[in-house]
Design a protein around this motif. Structure first.
Motif, PDB file in Angstrom:
ATOM      1  N   VAL A   1      47.526 -38.610 -28.016  1.00  0.00           N
ATOM      2  CA  VAL A   1      47.000 -39.457 -29.083  1.00  0.00           C
ATOM      3  C   VAL A   1      46.334 -38.591 -30.154  1.00  0.00           C
ATOM      4  N   ILE A   2      45.567 -37.598 -29.724  1.00  0.00           N
ATOM      5  CA  ILE A   2      44.901 -36.720 -30.700  1.00  0.00           C
ATOM      6  C   ILE A   2      45.939 -35.992 -31.559  1.00  0.00           C
ATOM      7  N   VAL A   3      46.938 -35.452 -30.883  1.00  0.00           N
ATOM      8  CA  VAL A   3      47.953 -34.680 -31.603  1.00  0.00           C
ATOM      9  C   VAL A   3      48.848 -35.579 -32.457  1.00  0.00           C
ATOM     10  N   GLY A   4      49.148 -36.770 -31.928  1.00  0.00           N
ATOM     11  CA  GLY A   4      50.070 -37.651 -32.628  1.00  0.00           C
ATOM     12  C   GLY A   4      49.411 -38.443 -33.739  1.00  0.00           C
ATOM     13  N   GLU A   5      48.109 -38.665 -33.640  1.00  0.00           N
ATOM     14  CA  GLU A   5      47.459 -39.556 -34.586  1.00  0.00           C
ATOM     15  C   GLU A   5      46.695 -38.804 -35.670  1.00  0.00           C
ATOM     16  N   THR A   6      46.102 -37.658 -35.342  1.00  0.00           N
ATOM     17  CA  THR A   6      45.284 -36.972 -36.339  1.00  0.00           C
ATOM     18  C   THR A   6      46.023 -35.779 -36.923  1.00  0.00           C
ATOM     19  N   ALA A   7      45.799 -35.573 -38.199  1.00  0.00           N
ATOM     20  CA  ALA A   7      46.413 -34.416 -38.861  1.00  0.00           C
ATOM     21  C   ALA A   7      45.844 -33.134 -38.275  1.00  0.00           C
ATOM     22  N   PHE A   8      44.549 -33.170 -37.944  1.00  0.00           N
ATOM     23  CA  PHE A   8      43.927 -31.978 -37.356  1.00  0.00           C
ATOM     24  C   PHE A   8      44.611 -31.608 -36.046  1.00  0.00           C
ATOM     25  N   GLY A   9      44.790 -32.615 -35.204  1.00  0.00           N
ATOM     26  CA  GLY A   9      45.437 -32.361 -33.917  1.00  0.00           C
ATOM     27  C   GLY A   9      46.827 -31.799 -34.093  1.00  0.00           C
ATOM     28  N   GLU A  10      47.558 -32.389 -35.024  1.00  0.00           N
ATOM     29  CA  GLU A  10      48.925 -31.942 -35.210  1.00  0.00           C
ATOM     30  C   GLU A  10      48.986 -30.519 -35.752  1.00  0.00           C
ATOM     31  N   GLN A  11      48.064 -30.234 -36.695  1.00  0.00           N
ATOM     32  CA  GLN A  11      48.142 -28.923 -37.339  1.00  0.00           C
ATOM     33  C   GLN A  11      47.451 -27.831 -36.538  1.00  0.00           C
ATOM     34  N   ALA A  12      46.325 -28.190 -35.898  1.00  0.00           N
ATOM     35  CA  ALA A  12      45.513 -27.145 -35.278  1.00  0.00           C
ATOM     36  C   ALA A  12      45.669 -27.068 -33.764  1.00  0.00           C
ATOM     37  N   ILE A  13      45.999 -28.175 -33.109  1.00  0.00           N
ATOM     38  CA  ILE A  13      46.061 -28.155 -31.645  1.00  0.00           C
ATOM     39  C   ILE A  13      47.487 -28.015 -31.144  1.00  0.00           C
ATOM     40  N   MET A  14      48.396 -28.723 -31.806  1.00  0.00           N
ATOM     41  CA  MET A  14      49.780 -28.737 -31.334  1.00  0.00           C
ATOM     42  C   MET A  14      50.395 -27.338 -31.187  1.00  0.00           C
ATOM     43  N   PRO A  15      50.196 -26.440 -32.148  1.00  0.00           N
ATOM     44  CA  PRO A  15      50.795 -25.099 -32.002  1.00  0.00           C
ATOM     45  C   PRO A  15      50.383 -24.420 -30.696  1.00  0.00           C
ATOM     46  N   TYR A  16      49.103 -24.583 -30.323  1.00  0.00           N
ATOM     47  CA  TYR A  16      48.645 -23.966 -29.074  1.00  0.00           C
ATOM     48  C   TYR A  16      49.308 -24.620 -27.876  1.00  0.00           C
ATOM     49  N   LEU A  17      49.426 -25.943 -27.934  1.00  0.00           N
ATOM     50  CA  LEU A  17      50.080 -26.644 -26.825  1.00  0.00           C
ATOM     51  C   LEU A  17      51.513 -26.171 -26.662  1.00  0.00           C
ATOM     52  N   VAL A  18      52.206 -26.035 -27.784  1.00  0.00           N
ATOM     53  CA  VAL A  18      53.590 -25.554 -27.731  1.00  0.00           C
ATOM     54  C   VAL A  18      53.629 -24.153 -27.129  1.00  0.00           C
ATOM     55  N   ALA A  19      52.695 -23.313 -27.563  1.00  0.00           N
ATOM     56  CA  ALA A  19      52.651 -21.947 -27.053  1.00  0.00           C
ATOM     57  C   ALA A  19      52.442 -21.934 -25.541  1.00  0.00           C
ATOM     58  N   ILE A  20      51.496 -22.750 -25.061  1.00  0.00           N
ATOM     59  CA  ILE A  20      51.241 -22.783 -23.616  1.00  0.00           C
ATOM     60  C   ILE A  20      52.448 -23.363 -22.891  1.00  0.00           C
ATOM     61  N   ASP A  21      53.089 -24.353 -23.530  1.00  0.00           N
ATOM     62  CA  ASP A  21      54.210 -25.020 -22.870  1.00  0.00           C
ATOM     63  C   ASP A  21      55.370 -24.055 -22.641  1.00  0.00           C
ATOM     64  N   THR A  22      55.508 -23.075 -23.517  1.00  0.00           N
ATOM     65  CA  THR A  22      56.624 -22.146 -23.342  1.00  0.00           C
ATOM     66  C   THR A  22      56.351 -21.114 -22.251  1.00  0.00           C
ATOM     67  N   MET A  23      55.095 -21.023 -21.806  1.00  0.00           N
ATOM     68  CA  MET A  23      54.799 -20.064 -20.723  1.00  0.00           C
ATOM     69  C   MET A  23      55.364 -20.589 -19.414  1.00  0.00           C
ATOM     70  N   PRO A  24      55.734 -19.692 -18.505  1.00  0.00           N
ATOM     71  CA  PRO A  24      56.135 -20.144 -17.170  1.00  0.00           C
ATOM     72  C   PRO A  24      54.883 -20.626 -16.433  1.00  0.00           C
ATOM     73  N   LYS A  25      54.741 -21.928 -16.311  1.00  0.00           N
ATOM     74  CA  LYS A  25      53.473 -22.467 -15.833  1.00  0.00           C
ATOM     75  C   LYS A  25      53.179 -22.131 -14.369  1.00  0.00           C
ATOM     76  N   VAL A  26      54.256 -21.964 -13.619  1.00  0.00           N
ATOM     77  CA  VAL A  26      54.072 -21.634 -12.200  1.00  0.00           C
ATOM     78  C   VAL A  26      53.297 -20.322 -12.047  1.00  0.00           C
ATOM     79  N   ALA A  27      53.413 -19.447 -13.040  1.00  0.00           N
ATOM     80  CA  ALA A  27      52.731 -18.154 -12.976  1.00  0.00           C
ATOM     81  C   ALA A  27      51.210 -18.306 -12.972  1.00  0.00           C
ATOM     82  N   PHE A  28      50.747 -19.505 -13.334  1.00  0.00           N
ATOM     83  CA  PHE A  28      49.306 -19.730 -13.329  1.00  0.00           C
ATOM     84  C   PHE A  28      48.769 -20.034 -11.928  1.00  0.00           C
ATOM     85  N   ALA A  29      49.670 -20.260 -10.981  1.00  0.00           N
ATOM     86  CA  ALA A  29      49.240 -20.672  -9.646  1.00  0.00           C
ATOM     87  C   ALA A  29      48.196 -19.737  -9.039  1.00  0.00           C
TER      88      ALA A  29
END
Ligand SMILES: Nc1ncnc2c1ncn2[C@@H]1O[C@H](COP(=O)(O)OP(=O)(O)OP(=O)(O)O)[C@@H](O)[C@H]1O
Ligand SMILES: [Mg+2]
Lengths: 268, 288
Positions: free
Chosen positions: B110-138
């Motif tokens: 909701v934050i990312v989809g509804e606010t311009a701040f979320g989309e511009q400032a938070i989404m890039p980080y989320l995308v960056a984390i999403d591309t990491m192999p998450k299992v490696a965080f185990a």
């Protein structure tokens, strides 16, 4: 609440309600001059139509009048107050019905009330909504979901949604263009009846010359590049208008006149 | 001649021209039979491969051995022995993981989809984390949260959160111009527009995210158990594998997949109930 006050102090018939002075619009995105110095005055209880070829700026004009987008130049005044955003005393109807599929027909109709005055007010408005539904021939569809309505039925329901707030001005952007001709004629007569009975001021965008003529007191002929009003045609057919009038020579002459005015530039 | 006459004079003695559309014989076979057929072929091939010793038993047990073990594990589960305990632990991880993923994913969405701040400032980080192999965080989660279920819940939630964020954000963006304009002309506040229009309209895509997440949450919990120990189903699989008990591994995975399927079905069921209007058009038309 000032808007509510404006609703009750209905100006006398014939008094100016809507005034546009030198309204122009240039879309910043592509530097297209969509409108150039449009002047028009709508009087209380009048029905006006604007007709013109596709892309000549009709929707743009309506969006400016409804307060959805700001004009680039000029002045828009409704009932003495400048229009600087959406207003309670404006009812707007779009080409598409836009009913929400998770609400029943009745819930869709009381949506404007729910947004303005809350759930309780919306509940109180249900009887009124039922009466409106009956008016447009949708009795018995109160609890159906829009997915089960035909296109014409959905459009009729959306008229009810516009009328439920009893707006002083109705702005209609090709509201019936998706309907078949018979339904359309019927809806037009309904629209006339509703407007006369409420003394509402209506402004209709249409592609159909006969539709504009049969409904209106004044027809504005628009021309493109940039959009401007090229001619104002007063229609002095008697009221109330009936569908029979569409076969009279006088009606035919007016339609012909408007058509000739449009033809000159429409297909260059 | 009147119209009726014309209709009457049409030859009544001739036969109706009812004709059948051509369908292949395969189309007429019931779906269950087709599925059964594929299943039978699969088992047959499996059986052939193992019967003639093309593959070592340790690598691939026979269908029969696997069935025997399936029954054994089934009995163990039904009679409430140690495997049920392990299953219970894994289920808890999946449940809490999914719950956490829904809470965080929906809020972030909701934050990312509804606010311009979320989309511009938070989404890039989320995308960056999403591309990491998450299992490696185990291992990190284990280091932070210990060998108990917390670290598995965290990994499960971590994996399932992103599809929910993306689904919610995309759903919020899907509101069409007509609906937006309509809400604006009605004088709706931003909050009202969100609650009464954008969110309901986003629901189908939120559920798509939930479905993808529901698959990931199981993978997260099991991976967490592989890498962080504990007493869950993943540990049973790991132990069986280390003892070269391949039939056991097979049957444990099968039971897990049944549970995965159950979770997915549950989400689909909720979707059908909540988004009851889906398949209907969201609204009519498209002009602005
Ligand atoms: N949001 C926008 N951004 C940029 N240009 C626009 C935008 N909306 C409209 N225009 C331009 O403004 C002009 C007038 O468009 P408008 O939608 O008002 O036409 P219209 O008369 O309503 O046409 P139609 O009869 O096809 O609905 C067109 O040239 C169009 O390209
Ligand atoms: Mg238009």
């Amino acid at each position: 609440m000032p808007a509510a006050a404006a609703l009750t102090e209905t100006p006398p018939l014939g008094a100016p309600v809507y005034q546009l002075r030198n309204v122009g619009k240039t879309y910043a995105r592509n530097a297209i001059k969509a409108l150039d110095s449009v002047n028009l005055t709508l009087t209380q209880g009048s029905f006006s139509s604007v007709i013109g070829s596709s892309g000549c700026g009709k929707s743009t004009l309506l969006k400016i009048m409804s307060g959805l987008i700001p004009p680039s130049t000029g002045r828009v005044v409704l009932q003495g107050k400048p229009v600087t955003g959406p207003r309670r005393d404006i009812g707007m109807m779009f080409q598409q019905a836009t009913l929400f599929p998770w609400r029943t027909t009745l819930e869709n109709i009381v949506l404007p009330i729910e947004i303005r005055d809350g759930k309780a007010a919306a509940k109180a408005a249900r009887d009124k909504a039922r009466a409106l539904l009956e008016l447009v021939g949708l009795k018995g569809f109160e609890n159906t979901y829009p997915g089960e309505l035909s296109g014409g039925m959905a459009q009729r329901a959306s008229i009810c949604r516009m009328l439920i707030t009893e707006p002083a001005v109705l702005l209609l952007d090709e509201p019936f263009s998706a309907l078949d001709e018979l339904t359309r004629d019927f809806m037009n007569m309904e629209l006339q009846r509703i407007c006369t009975s409420r003394n509402a001021t209506a402004f209709l965008v249409t592609h159909s010359i006969p539709e504009a003529v049969i409904l209106s007191d004044v027809v504005y002929v628009m021309k493109p590049r940039p959009g401007h009003i090229a001619e104002v045609v007063e229609i002095d057919l008697p009221r109330p208008r009936t569908l029979d009038m569409m076969t009279t020579p006088k009606f035919g002459a007016i339609v012909e006149h408007i058509r000739s005015r449009l033809d000159k530039e429409a297909f260059i | 001649m009147s119209l009726e006459r014309i209709a009457d004079s049409s030859p009544a003695t001739e036969e109706d021209t009812v004709w059948k559309e051509e369908t292949g014989w395969l189309d007429r076979v019931p779906r269950a039979a087709k599925m059964l057929f594929v299943f039978a072929v699969f088992i047959l091939l499996w059986d052939l491969v193992t019967r003639f010793g093309m593959v070592s038993r340790i690598i691939l047990p026979t269908p029969y051995e696997t069935l025997k073990d399936l029954i054994f594990v089934g009995k163990n589960l039904l009679t409430g022995q140690y495997m049920l305990g392990a299953l219970w632990i894994t289920l808890k991880e999946v449940f809490y993981g999914f719950l956490l993923a829904m809470l965080i994913g929906f809020t972030l969405g909701v934050i990312v989809g509804e606010t311009a701040f979320g989309e511009q400032a938070i989404m890039p980080y989320l995308v960056a984390i999403d591309t990491m192999p998450k299992v490696a965080f185990a291992p990190l989660f284990v280091a932070w949260l210990g060998f108990d279920i917390d670290s598995k819940v965290a990994l499960a939630a971590f994996i399932a959160t992103f599809p929910i964020v993306v689904g919610t954000a995309a759903g919020l963006h899907s509101a069409d111009v007509n609906s937006r304009n309509l809400f604006r002309t009605m004088g709706a506040s931003r909050w009202q527009t969100l609650i009464k229009m954008k969110l309901p309209m986003a629901l189908p895509q939120v559920f798509t995210g939930l479905k993808i997440g529901s698959v990931g949450v199981m993978a997260g919990a099991i991976t967490g158990e592989f890498l962080g120990g504990g007493k869950g189903f993943g540990e049973l699989i790991r132990t069986a594998a280390s003892q070269l008990n391949t039939p056991r591994v097979f049957s444990l995975i099968l039971y897990l997949s049944i549970i995965g399927l159950a979770i997915f079905t549950l989400v689909s069921f909720a979707q059908r109930r909540i988004v009851f209007w889906q398949k209907d058009r969201v609204s009519t038309g498209g002009e602005g």
